[in-house]
Design a protein around this motif. Sequence first.
Motif, PDB file in Angstrom:
ATOM      1  N   LYS A 157       0.828  -1.214   0.000  1.00  0.00           N
ATOM      2  CA  LYS A 157       0.000   0.000   0.000  1.00  0.00           C
ATOM      3  C   LYS A 157       0.858   1.258   0.000  1.00  0.00           C
ATOM      4  O   LYS A 157       0.570   2.231  -0.717  1.00  0.00           O
ATOM      5  CB  LYS A 157      -0.940  -0.011   1.208  1.00  0.00           C
ATOM      6  CG  LYS A 157      -1.846   1.200   1.310  1.00  0.00           C
ATOM      7  CD  LYS A 157      -2.768   1.078   2.514  1.00  0.00           C
ATOM      8  CE  LYS A 157      -3.607   2.323   2.728  1.00  0.00           C
ATOM      9  NZ  LYS A 157      -4.497   2.202   3.906  1.00  0.00           N
ATOM     10  N   LEU A 172       0.560   3.938  -3.133  1.00  0.00           N
ATOM     11  CA  LEU A 172       0.075   5.297  -2.861  1.00  0.00           C
ATOM     12  C   LEU A 172       1.014   6.381  -3.403  1.00  0.00           C
ATOM     13  O   LEU A 172       0.603   7.527  -3.563  1.00  0.00           O
ATOM     14  CB  LEU A 172      -0.124   5.502  -1.354  1.00  0.00           C
ATOM     15  CG  LEU A 172      -1.419   4.925  -0.778  1.00  0.00           C
ATOM     16  CD1 LEU A 172      -1.393   4.970   0.743  1.00  0.00           C
ATOM     17  CD2 LEU A 172      -2.649   5.666  -1.317  1.00  0.00           C
ATOM     18  N   LYS A 217      -6.995  -2.066  -3.824  1.00  0.00           N
ATOM     19  CA  LYS A 217      -8.225  -1.493  -3.276  1.00  0.00           C
ATOM     20  C   LYS A 217      -8.185   0.039  -3.355  1.00  0.00           C
ATOM     21  O   LYS A 217      -7.146   0.649  -3.604  1.00  0.00           O
ATOM     22  CB  LYS A 217      -8.403  -1.914  -1.810  1.00  0.00           C
ATOM     23  CG  LYS A 217      -8.245  -3.400  -1.539  1.00  0.00           C
ATOM     24  CD  LYS A 217      -9.365  -4.215  -2.138  1.00  0.00           C
ATOM     25  CE  LYS A 217      -9.275  -5.680  -1.718  1.00  0.00           C
ATOM     26  NZ  LYS A 217     -10.226  -6.535  -2.439  1.00  0.00           N
ATOM     27  N   LYS A 218      -9.351   0.637  -3.087  1.00  0.00           N
ATOM     28  CA  LYS A 218      -9.502   2.089  -3.169  1.00  0.00           C
ATOM     29  C   LYS A 218      -8.507   2.830  -2.286  1.00  0.00           C
ATOM     30  O   LYS A 218      -7.948   3.863  -2.677  1.00  0.00           O
ATOM     31  CB  LYS A 218     -10.934   2.469  -2.780  1.00  0.00           C
ATOM     32  CG  LYS A 218     -11.262   3.948  -2.890  1.00  0.00           C
ATOM     33  CD  LYS A 218     -12.727   4.192  -2.538  1.00  0.00           C
ATOM     34  CE  LYS A 218     -13.076   5.678  -2.638  1.00  0.00           C
ATOM     35  NZ  LYS A 218     -14.513   5.905  -2.308  1.00  0.00           N
ATOM     36  N   ASP A 219      -8.270   2.310  -1.074  1.00  0.00           N
ATOM     37  CA  ASP A 219      -7.378   3.018  -0.138  1.00  0.00           C
ATOM     38  C   ASP A 219      -5.898   2.854  -0.489  1.00  0.00           C
ATOM     39  O   ASP A 219      -5.026   3.416   0.173  1.00  0.00           O
ATOM     40  CB  ASP A 219      -7.625   2.558   1.304  1.00  0.00           C
ATOM     41  CG  ASP A 219      -7.262   1.095   1.552  1.00  0.00           C
ATOM     42  OD1 ASP A 219      -7.054   0.348   0.565  1.00  0.00           O
ATOM     43  OD2 ASP A 219      -7.190   0.690   2.731  1.00  0.00           O
ATOM     44  N   MET A 220      -5.595   2.114  -1.574  1.00  0.00           N
ATOM     45  CA  MET A 220      -4.217   1.908  -2.008  1.00  0.00           C
ATOM     46  C   MET A 220      -3.839   2.805  -3.187  1.00  0.00           C
ATOM     47  O   MET A 220      -2.741   2.698  -3.716  1.00  0.00           O
ATOM     48  CB  MET A 220      -4.007   0.441  -2.398  1.00  0.00           C
ATOM     49  CG  MET A 220      -4.263  -0.545  -1.267  1.00  0.00           C
ATOM     50  SD  MET A 220      -4.271  -2.266  -1.809  1.00  0.00           S
ATOM     51  CE  MET A 220      -2.550  -2.524  -2.224  1.00  0.00           C
ATOM     52  N   LYS A 274      -3.733   6.663  -5.075  1.00  0.00           N
ATOM     53  CA  LYS A 274      -3.688   8.115  -4.909  1.00  0.00           C
ATOM     54  C   LYS A 274      -4.815   8.775  -5.701  1.00  0.00           C
ATOM     55  O   LYS A 274      -5.154   8.324  -6.792  1.00  0.00           O
ATOM     56  CB  LYS A 274      -2.315   8.626  -5.384  1.00  0.00           C
ATOM     57  CG  LYS A 274      -2.093  10.104  -5.168  1.00  0.00           C
ATOM     58  CD  LYS A 274      -0.612  10.461  -5.219  1.00  0.00           C
ATOM     59  CE  LYS A 274      -0.047  10.471  -6.599  1.00  0.00           C
ATOM     60  NZ  LYS A 274       1.334  11.029  -6.630  1.00  0.00           N
ATOM     61  N   ASP A 275      -5.357   9.880  -5.173  1.00  0.00           N
ATOM     62  CA  ASP A 275      -6.372  10.634  -5.910  1.00  0.00           C
ATOM     63  C   ASP A 275      -5.844  11.053  -7.278  1.00  0.00           C
ATOM     64  O   ASP A 275      -4.713  11.531  -7.396  1.00  0.00           O
ATOM     65  CB  ASP A 275      -6.777  11.895  -5.131  1.00  0.00           C
ATOM     66  CG  ASP A 275      -7.662  11.586  -3.933  1.00  0.00           C
ATOM     67  OD1 ASP A 275      -8.209  10.472  -3.871  1.00  0.00           O
ATOM     68  OD2 ASP A 275      -7.797  12.455  -3.047  1.00  0.00           O
ATOM     69  N   ASN A 321     -14.922   0.135  -7.083  1.00  0.00           N
ATOM     70  CA  ASN A 321     -14.637   1.003  -5.940  1.00  0.00           C
ATOM     71  C   ASN A 321     -13.504   1.993  -6.191  1.00  0.00           C
ATOM     72  O   ASN A 321     -13.419   3.017  -5.518  1.00  0.00           O
ATOM     73  CB  ASN A 321     -14.326   0.150  -4.705  1.00  0.00           C
ATOM     74  CG  ASN A 321     -15.546  -0.588  -4.208  1.00  0.00           C
ATOM     75  OD1 ASN A 321     -16.612   0.007  -4.025  1.00  0.00           O
ATOM     76  ND2 ASN A 321     -15.416  -1.892  -3.999  1.00  0.00           N
ATOM     77  N   VAL A 322     -12.664   1.687  -7.181  1.00  0.00           N
ATOM     78  CA  VAL A 322     -11.506   2.541  -7.461  1.00  0.00           C
ATOM     79  C   VAL A 322     -11.818   3.607  -8.511  1.00  0.00           C
ATOM     80  O   VAL A 322     -11.285   4.715  -8.474  1.00  0.00           O
ATOM     81  CB  VAL A 322     -10.300   1.679  -7.919  1.00  0.00           C
ATOM     82  CG1 VAL A 322      -9.177   2.533  -8.490  1.00  0.00           C
ATOM     83  CG2 VAL A 322      -9.779   0.827  -6.760  1.00  0.00           C
ATOM     84  N   LYS A 356     -12.149   7.453  -8.090  1.00  0.00           N
ATOM     85  CA  LYS A 356     -11.069   8.149  -7.384  1.00  0.00           C
ATOM     86  C   LYS A 356      -9.943   8.572  -8.325  1.00  0.00           C
ATOM     87  O   LYS A 356      -9.086   9.377  -7.965  1.00  0.00           O
ATOM     88  CB  LYS A 356     -10.523   7.228  -6.284  1.00  0.00           C
ATOM     89  CG  LYS A 356      -9.559   7.900  -5.316  1.00  0.00           C
ATOM     90  CD  LYS A 356      -9.120   6.929  -4.218  1.00  0.00           C
ATOM     91  CE  LYS A 356      -8.205   7.629  -3.219  1.00  0.00           C
ATOM     92  NZ  LYS A 356      -7.733   6.713  -2.161  1.00  0.00           N
TER      93      LYS A 356
END
Length: 282
Positions: free
Chosen positions: A195, A199, A215-218, A220-221, A245-246, A249
Amino acid sequence: MKILDGRSLSKQILDDLKSKIDSYNQNTIPPKLVMVMVGDNPASISYIKQKQKSAAKVGLLTEVLNLSQDLSTAQIVNEVEKLNYDNTVHGILVQLPLPVENPEKIIDAIDPDKDVDGFHPFNVGHVFTNKDLEEMAPCTPKGVIKMLEHYQIPIKGKHVTVVGHSNIVGKPLAVMLLNRDATITVCNVYTSDLKAETLKADILISATGVPNLIKKDMVKDQAVIIDVGFYKDENGIKGDIDFENVKDKVSYISKVPGGAGPMTVACLIENTIIAYEKQISN
């Protein structure tokens, strides 16, 4: 969010190649691709059929050489060498995986000028030298680069994280991105904090075959995401990216299927025509 549409781009590439192939098919010796398959792996049979179908659409002559998995490595090498000396054959592809010991000996036996997969050490060495020598680069990395360039996504100075370090995708792709002045991180199964590495990525490319690994939390915007993963089960085909989910973002994302896969096949056919042109000029 925009979709990196490998299907439509591959169609453009194949449409451009078709006019060349139509012209070359008038020659005494037209371009021909031979695909060598050892054994009867169902996935390999499916991949070969997909390649034959795409080749047929643009008029490229193909042949499948089916070999028994009971043959020794030396016997398979002998069959490959016959193709090397056959001047009616311009591209040789050995379908992987190979159910033999020392499969690299079979890849190394292919004439580099006919190695349309780009896996021979000679062609790999060219990729490592600079981007001007990438004409016979491995097909999936070549397809990824073409997608980035087509959508005018800057590579120079960007941080690119490649997840997966295979000889077929991860390693050559990382080098090709280095050739374009990106800063590269390459991750593998032993990376301690995946992760943290993903990121960092302005461009994130994943090629592991682990479904929904990223996953989404991995992510960067507004990152650019290219999914080279492929996993098939009774529920269908999945990639490495948790797409639903990604997607909202990021700035660009490719889908599975419809992203890197069609580009790989288009680049295989392009490599075959490059090989043909080189051989007839000699």
